[in-house]
Design a protein around this motif. Structure first.
Motif, short mmCIF file in Angstrom:
data_model
loop_
_atom_site.label_atom_id
_atom_site.label_comp_id
_atom_site.label_asym_id
_atom_site.label_seq_id
_atom_site.Cartn_x
_atom_site.Cartn_y
_atom_site.Cartn_z
N GLN A 178 40.20 38.52 45.28
CA GLN A 178 39.93 37.18 45.80
C GLN A 178 41.11 36.66 46.65
O GLN A 178 41.14 35.50 47.04
CB GLN A 178 39.69 36.21 44.64
N ASN A 179 42.07 37.57 46.93
CA ASN A 179 43.25 37.23 47.72
C ASN A 179 44.13 36.17 47.07
O ASN A 179 44.84 35.43 47.76
CB ASN A 179 42.87 36.80 49.14
N LEU A 180 44.08 36.12 45.74
CA LEU A 180 44.96 35.21 44.99
C LEU A 180 46.17 36.04 44.54
O LEU A 180 46.38 36.31 43.36
CB LEU A 180 44.21 34.62 43.80
N ASN A 181 46.97 36.43 45.53
CA ASN A 181 47.98 37.46 45.30
C ASN A 181 49.12 37.02 44.38
O ASN A 181 49.66 37.83 43.63
CB ASN A 181 48.55 37.94 46.63
N GLU A 182 49.47 35.75 44.43
CA GLU A 182 50.55 35.28 43.56
C GLU A 182 50.13 35.36 42.09
O GLU A 182 50.88 35.82 41.23
CB GLU A 182 50.93 33.84 43.93
N LYS A 183 48.89 34.94 41.81
CA LYS A 183 48.37 35.04 40.45
C LYS A 183 48.23 36.51 40.03
O LYS A 183 48.52 36.87 38.88
CB LYS A 183 47.01 34.34 40.35
N ALA A 184 47.79 37.33 40.97
CA ALA A 184 47.63 38.75 40.68
C ALA A 184 48.96 39.37 40.28
O ALA A 184 49.07 40.08 39.27
CB ALA A 184 47.05 39.48 41.88
N LEU A 185 50.01 39.10 41.06
CA LEU A 185 51.32 39.68 40.77
C LEU A 185 51.86 39.20 39.43
O LEU A 185 52.46 39.97 38.67
CB LEU A 185 52.31 39.35 41.88
N ASP A 186 51.62 37.94 39.11
CA ASP A 186 52.06 37.41 37.81
C ASP A 186 51.43 38.21 36.67
O ASP A 186 52.11 38.55 35.68
CB ASP A 186 51.68 35.93 37.67
N ASP A 187 50.14 38.52 36.81
CA ASP A 187 49.46 39.26 35.75
C ASP A 187 49.90 40.72 35.70
O ASP A 187 50.05 41.31 34.62
CB ASP A 187 47.95 39.16 35.91
#
Length: 268
Positions: free
Chosen positions: A222-231
């Motif tokens: 979903q291109n929510l890359n900051e949230k993705a990297l956090d996880d």
């Protein structure tokens, strides 16, 4: 007989290491006691020494084929379980085949044969085994769960979700089931439902690394890359030696054009 009887008593009480000592004593005195090989094989299976379990059962089969006919349902099932644990899926299937011929009403045999077939990516046959396991035991949570996994691999996502629902209803380990159901929702582009399942899985087990990885990929697509990297980072913090997690984060960095960071994860 004293060593044998003591071994049997210790085995029945779950004291497997002590039972192993007594069975060893029996076989020092009589190295051709087939029955003791069968029981020592079971003890080795329980202790996680799968190679020794296989060797014990094989020795027992050679020494006393008649005993196999009498106790084959247990011997073949147990040796098949050892083969399954050793990732020797073809050998496991052969033993589970023999076990079902001797005792066709044991749900666990079909479940484990299904698991073996699923590992070989023969998901259609695995589904048939899971169905039989469920027919024999309608509360077999692991059969619903693994049937869901096979359906997922066949891209039959809605059916997979239905099986995960049944696994939840029959009292399975919720965080794993929810995480797998979330993946099915994700691949159906039902992102809200997927995120809700991942959130619940993590709330139930905050140390479940694969749930963080699944949610990270959900955010990534979903291109929510900051949230993705956090996880991704959280998952690796929990399991720093898990190569699968490092590979997933490396792939994320690669798609984000962070080649140097990606290579660092790949090299780990």
């Amino acid at each position: 007989y004293a060593y044998y009887n003591l071994g049997r008593a210790l085995q029945e009480s779950g004291e497997y290491r002590k039972a192993l000592v007594e069975y060893d004593n029996v076989l020092k005195l009589d190295p051709e006691d087939a029955e003791t090989y069968y029981y020592r094989g079971f003890v080795n299976l329980k202790l996680g020494d799968y190679e020794k379990a296989v060797k014990d059962y094989e020795r027992g089969f050679v020494l006393n084929p008649t005993y196999v006919k009498q106790q084959g349902v247990h011997a073949y099932f147990n040796r098949g379980s050892a083969f399954l644990a050793l990732n020797d899926y073809q050998s496991a299937i052969k033993d589970f085949d023999r076990s079902t011929e001797l005792y066709p009403n044991r749900s666990d045999t079909y479940l484990k044969r299904g698991l073996s077939r699923a590992q070989l990516r023969d998901h259609e046959k695995a589904l048939k085994d899971f169905d039989i396991a469920i027919k024999l035991d309608s509360k077999k949570t692991s059969a619903y769960f693994n049937k869901g996994i096979s359906l997922y691999h066949l891209k039959r996502f809605e059916e997979a979700i239905g099986e995960y629902d049944k696994a939840l209803e029959t009292g399975g380990e919720k965080s794993s089931i929810l995480s797998n159901r979330a993946a099915a929702y994700r691949d159906m582009a039902k992102y809200e439902e997927a995120e809700a399942d991942y959130r619940q899985a993590i709330n139930l087990n905050s140390k479940f690394g694969m749930a963080y990885i699944g949610r990270a990929y959900l955010y990534q697509i979903q291109n929510l890359n900051e949230k993705a990297l956090d996880d991704y980072n959280k998952a690796i913090e929990l399991e720093p030696d898990n190569h699968q997690l490092l590979l997933a984060r490396g792939n994320f960095h690669l798609t984000s054009q962070n080649m140097e960071i990606a290579l660092s994860d790949y090299n780990k």
